[in-house]
Write a protein that holds these residues in place. Structure first.
Motif, mmCIF file in Angstrom:
data_model
loop_
_atom_site.group_PDB
_atom_site.id
_atom_site.type_symbol
_atom_site.label_atom_id
_atom_site.label_comp_id
_atom_site.label_asym_id
_atom_site.label_seq_id
_atom_site.Cartn_x
_atom_site.Cartn_y
_atom_site.Cartn_z
ATOM 1 N N LYS A 168 86.087 82.953 23.463
ATOM 2 C CA LYS A 168 85.294 83.800 22.567
ATOM 3 C C LYS A 168 86.072 84.042 21.281
ATOM 4 N N GLY A 169 85.361 84.076 20.179
ATOM 5 C CA GLY A 169 85.988 84.310 18.878
ATOM 6 C C GLY A 169 86.241 83.026 18.103
ATOM 7 N N GLU B 286 81.793 76.065 14.013
ATOM 8 C CA GLU B 286 82.293 75.110 13.029
ATOM 9 C C GLU B 286 83.674 74.595 13.425
ATOM 10 N N THR B 287 84.498 75.467 14.006
ATOM 11 C CA THR B 287 85.833 75.055 14.453
ATOM 12 C C THR B 287 85.723 74.058 15.597
ATOM 13 N N ILE C 142 89.029 74.947 24.775
ATOM 14 C CA ILE C 142 89.438 75.194 23.386
ATOM 15 C C ILE C 142 89.769 76.673 23.307
ATOM 16 N N ARG C 143 91.023 76.950 23.015
ATOM 17 C CA ARG C 143 91.439 78.346 22.940
ATOM 18 C C ARG C 143 92.472 78.500 21.836
#
Length: 115
Positions: A65-66, A70-71, A92-93
């Protein structure tokens, strides 16, 4: 006959350089015409067999989360550019950054002297 005029010397040198480049281009064209490997490349190849379709779709990676969409898209594009399938990504973190890295960055920015 000796000349001291720099323009004449420049023109002579440029003429020699371009003449050599022209001869090299003719040599390259000749090599392309008599290239023995071109015949082997022109021979028809057997059609490659299609890879079997995967039976199950790969699970989508877990996105913390966060992290903006787009990333995630930018990461997927970078992986595709490198030839890595996005299906190999498990998560993905945000990377954990040690405190000393932030301190060093802060110190570097605050002690920066303008020249």
């Amino acid at each position: 006959m000796e000349t001291q005029n720099p323009i004449v010397i420049m023109l002579i040198n440029m003429t020699i350089v371009f003449a050599v480049l022209f001869v090299l281009s003719l040599y390259i064209r000749l090599i392309h015409k008599i290239d023995p490997t071109a015949k082997a490349a022109a021979a028809p190849k057997a059609a490659p067999k299609a890879a079997p379709a995967p039976k199950t779709a790969a699970p989508a990676p877990v996105v913390e989360k966060g992290i903006a969409d787009e990333t995630v898209a930018a990461i997927a594009a970078a992986l595709a550019t490198m030839g890595v399938g996005f299906s190999r990504v498990k998560a993905i973190r945000v990377a954990d950054r040690p405190a000393w890295g932030g301190v060093a960055r802060h110190e570097g920015l605050t002690t920066l002297k303008m020249r």
